[in-house]
Design a protein around this motif. Structure first.
Motif, PDB file in Angstrom:
ATOM      1  N   LEU A  19      25.382  37.353  41.074  1.00 29.16           N
ATOM      2  CA  LEU A  19      25.222  38.434  42.054  1.00 29.16           C
ATOM      3  C   LEU A  19      26.221  38.321  43.199  1.00 29.16           C
ATOM      4  O   LEU A  19      26.767  39.326  43.654  1.00 29.16           O
ATOM      5  CB  LEU A  19      23.813  38.402  42.634  1.00 29.16           C
ATOM      6  N   ALA A  20      26.446  37.096  43.660  1.00 28.57           N
ATOM      7  CA  ALA A  20      27.405  36.918  44.759  1.00 28.57           C
ATOM      8  C   ALA A  20      28.779  37.420  44.314  1.00 28.57           C
ATOM      9  O   ALA A  20      29.471  38.145  45.039  1.00 28.57           O
ATOM     10  CB  ALA A  20      27.479  35.448  45.159  1.00 28.57           C
ATOM     11  N   PHE A  21      29.157  37.065  43.079  1.00 28.70           N
ATOM     12  CA  PHE A  21      30.447  37.499  42.546  1.00 28.70           C
ATOM     13  C   PHE A  21      30.465  39.018  42.363  1.00 28.70           C
ATOM     14  O   PHE A  21      31.431  39.701  42.732  1.00 28.70           O
ATOM     15  CB  PHE A  21      30.701  36.792  41.216  1.00 28.70           C
ATOM     16  N   GLU A  22      29.372  39.551  41.827  1.00 30.90           N
ATOM     17  CA  GLU A  22      29.298  40.987  41.513  1.00 30.90           C
ATOM     18  C   GLU A  22      29.391  41.854  42.773  1.00 30.90           C
ATOM     19  O   GLU A  22      30.071  42.878  42.788  1.00 30.90           O
ATOM     20  CB  GLU A  22      27.980  41.263  40.775  1.00 30.90           C
ATOM     21  N   LEU A  23      28.709  41.432  43.834  1.00 30.18           N
ATOM     22  CA  LEU A  23      28.762  42.200  45.084  1.00 30.18           C
ATOM     23  C   LEU A  23      30.178  42.161  45.652  1.00 30.18           C
ATOM     24  O   LEU A  23      30.716  43.194  46.078  1.00 30.18           O
ATOM     25  CB  LEU A  23      27.780  41.613  46.103  1.00 30.18           C
ATOM     26  N   ALA A  24      30.768  40.958  45.634  1.00 29.00           N
ATOM     27  CA  ALA A  24      32.131  40.821  46.167  1.00 29.00           C
ATOM     28  C   ALA A  24      33.089  41.691  45.368  1.00 29.00           C
ATOM     29  O   ALA A  24      33.908  42.435  45.918  1.00 29.00           O
ATOM     30  CB  ALA A  24      32.571  39.364  46.097  1.00 29.00           C
ATOM     31  N   LEU A  25      32.955  41.639  44.046  1.00 28.60           N
ATOM     32  CA  LEU A  25      33.821  42.420  43.165  1.00 28.60           C
ATOM     33  C   LEU A  25      33.650  43.914  43.432  1.00 28.60           C
ATOM     34  O   LEU A  25      34.622  44.659  43.541  1.00 28.60           O
ATOM     35  CB  LEU A  25      33.450  42.081  41.719  1.00 28.60           C
ATOM     36  N   GLY A  26      32.376  44.349  43.535  1.00 26.62           N
ATOM     37  CA  GLY A  26      32.094  45.777  43.744  1.00 26.62           C
ATOM     38  C   GLY A  26      32.789  46.310  44.985  1.00 26.62           C
ATOM     39  O   GLY A  26      33.421  47.356  44.959  1.00 26.62           O
ATOM     40  N   PHE A  27      32.702  45.553  46.086  1.00 34.93           N
ATOM     41  CA  PHE A  27      33.299  46.052  47.326  1.00 34.93           C
ATOM     42  C   PHE A  27      34.812  45.887  47.343  1.00 34.93           C
ATOM     43  O   PHE A  27      35.508  46.679  47.961  1.00 34.93           O
ATOM     44  CB  PHE A  27      32.683  45.341  48.538  1.00 34.93           C
ATOM     45  N   ALA A  28      35.316  44.846  46.684  1.00 44.29           N
ATOM     46  CA  ALA A  28      36.742  44.539  46.835  1.00 44.29           C
ATOM     47  C   ALA A  28      37.618  45.142  45.750  1.00 44.29           C
ATOM     48  O   ALA A  28      38.820  45.262  45.935  1.00 44.29           O
ATOM     49  CB  ALA A  28      36.950  43.024  46.865  1.00 44.29           C
ATOM     50  N   MET A  29      37.046  45.540  44.609  1.00 43.49           N
ATOM     51  CA  MET A  29      37.930  45.961  43.503  1.00 43.49           C
ATOM     52  C   MET A  29      38.711  47.215  43.885  1.00 43.49           C
ATOM     53  O   MET A  29      38.173  48.135  44.474  1.00 43.49           O
ATOM     54  CB  MET A  29      37.151  46.157  42.205  1.00 43.49           C
TER      55      MET A  29
END
Ligand code: HEM
Ligand code: HEM
Length: 408
Positions: A19-29
């Protein structure tokens, strides 16, 4: 002290990392074609979180959790955060899935490049709602995350009741603390590195606005713009020089194609260049070369843009540019012309005609024109995603151009 079962502990930390990775990815991609692979990764990790959550809920039913350490408001609050987390872990991936299922153009999802994810049977009209919901849920998840970590820190530092040991593998506090720090570091690190890479890659938005400096026509076709020395034998018959044209900032190269009941798909290319030699009075001497950076195609929706870059449309990883060339033009009205030439696109090279209108005068002109491109001839728009698209794509362009006469 009674602890969570090993299965619950493994799933807790696995999902926490994901989840930590997924949230970061969602906002930063990045929201453009360059983010296509990251989008696929986002969808794959998101669907994995959904599956792990279903597994985790099943596990929880079969393995009761240890009795709460506290009662009263603190317990109620912790309980509310946990219930919120379970809802978030289910609804975030489901709204993401709904989002890609209702997009006007359906981008196929391959989970980790292998397993095809079917689209949910939902009305496309739900798209804006699920998009909003997906983003709101992400913020909700971050709020829960902060509350949850604050709660863990409170137990650890203020209450010193060794709560962390209940959720740590083998009851090891250092291991629990290391996992907690690892989750935070992954989230922040991924956000900074993906976001940083994105801004590092960003290029000027509209390169079509930059003066055309590469491959001036005069160099490519000396016969079209003769220099005095080279043409000396026939100097007396040398025709008047042909101006070359520089595209001024603010030009536009757009495309549109009907998409059945879903309406019309419209977009544009932000990067393209032209090398143009053209005398409005002698259109037969024209020499036109327009180069379009296919990766700059956008329909204003990052999901669909990712698909435009993919193999079923432009396949930009193999064919990054489309080039239109024409070695002459024809007058069809007082200020109207057509140019028949060749379009190289996605490995194919086919005859293509464009028509345009010139306004203005002298060496300051406005150009407006269009072309109809039969996309099947170039293999653009294959597979299920393009089923509803019309066979012909209309390309419209408009730009201001400044002419220069070759130096003596
Ligand atoms: C990164 C720091 C994290 C720490 C230190 C941490 C710590 C803990 C601890 C100590 C518990 C047990 C609470 C108790 O015994 O009452 C717990 C439970 C729980 N955690 Fe975390 N956690 C972290 C991240 C996350 C994340 C990112 C999620 C998101 C899904 C999450 C979801 C949960 C849930 C749902 C429970 C309740 C389990 C249940 O009773 O079914 N945790 N966490
Ligand atoms: C726990 C799972 C998930 C989390 C936490 C999550 C989180 C996020 C976040 C934070 C964003 C950026 C929101 C914004 O700035 O607009 C985002 C965007 C997106 N997510 Fe997810 N996501 C999850 C699962 C999924 C899944 C499973 C899919 C698809 C199968 C998906 C598809 C998308 C799409 C298409 C966007 C881009 C929306 C746009 O900007 O046009 N997500 N997600």
């Amino acid at each position: 002290m009674t602890r969570y079962s090993l299965g619950a502990i493994v799933l807790h930390w696995l999902i926490a990392f994901a989840l930590a990775f997924e949230l970061a990815l969602g906002f930063a991609m990045p929201r453009g074609v360059e983010g296509f692979a990251l989008f696929q990764l986002h969808k794959s990790v998101g669907i994995s979180i959904l599956l792990l959550t279903v597994l985790r809920l099943g596990w929880r039913l079969a393995h009761p959790r240890p009795a709460p350490l506290e009662s009263g408001w603190a317990h109620r609050m912790a309980h509310a955060v946990h219930v919120g987390f379970y809802l978030f872990m289910l609804l975030a991936p489901l709204t993401g899935w709904a989002l890609v299922s209702t997009a006007p153009i359906k981008v196929p999802t391959l989970v980790f490049g292998t397993l095809p994810l079917p689209h949910l049977p939902l009305a496309d009209s739900l798209n804006p709602i699920v998009e909003e919901a997906h983003e709101l849920l992400a913020w909700f998840g971050i709020a829960l995350f902060l509350l949850h970590v604050a709660g863990a820190v409170r137990h650890e530092i203020l209450l010193r009741d060794r709560l962390l040991e209940r959720m740590a593998p083998g009851g090891s506090r250092p291991l629990g603390a290391a996992l907690a720090l690892g989750v935070l570091a992954l989230g922040i690190g991924a956000f900074l590195s993906i976001g940083g890479a994105k801004s590092g890659r960003e290029e000027p938005e509209n390169v079509a606005t930059a003066p055309v400096t590469d491959s001036p026509i005069a160099e490519q076709t000396p016969e079209a713009s003769p220099s005095a020395e080279e043409t000396s034998p026939a100097a007396s018959e040398t025709p008047a020089p042909i101006p070359t044209w520089t595209i001024s900032p603010g030009g536009r190269l757009a495309f549109k194609v009907g998409n059945g009941d879903a309406g019309v798909v419209e977009g544009s290319f932000s990067k393209w260049q032209g090398a143009i030699a053209f005398d409005p009075e002698r259109p037969e001497t024209a020499d036109i070369r327009i180069t379009v950076d296919l990766a700059s195609a956008s329909v204003g929706d990052s999901t669909q843009d990712g698909m435009l870059a993919g193999d079923e449309f432009f396949a930009v990883s193999r064919f990054s540019k489309a080039v239109f060339t024409a070695r002459s033009a024809r007058r069809t009205g007082t200020d109207r012309y057509t140019a028949s030439g060749t379009l190289q696109l996605k490995g194919a090279s086919k005859p293509q005609t464009i028509s345009f209108r010139l306004t203005g005068s002298g060496l300051a002109r406005k150009v407006q024109g269009s072309a109809t491109v039969a996309r099947a001839a170039f293999g653009v728009g294959e597979g299920a995603a393009a089923e509803g698209l019309d066979p012909n794509v209309t390309v419209n362009f408009s730009f201001d151009a400044k002419g220069t006469l070759p130096a003596e």
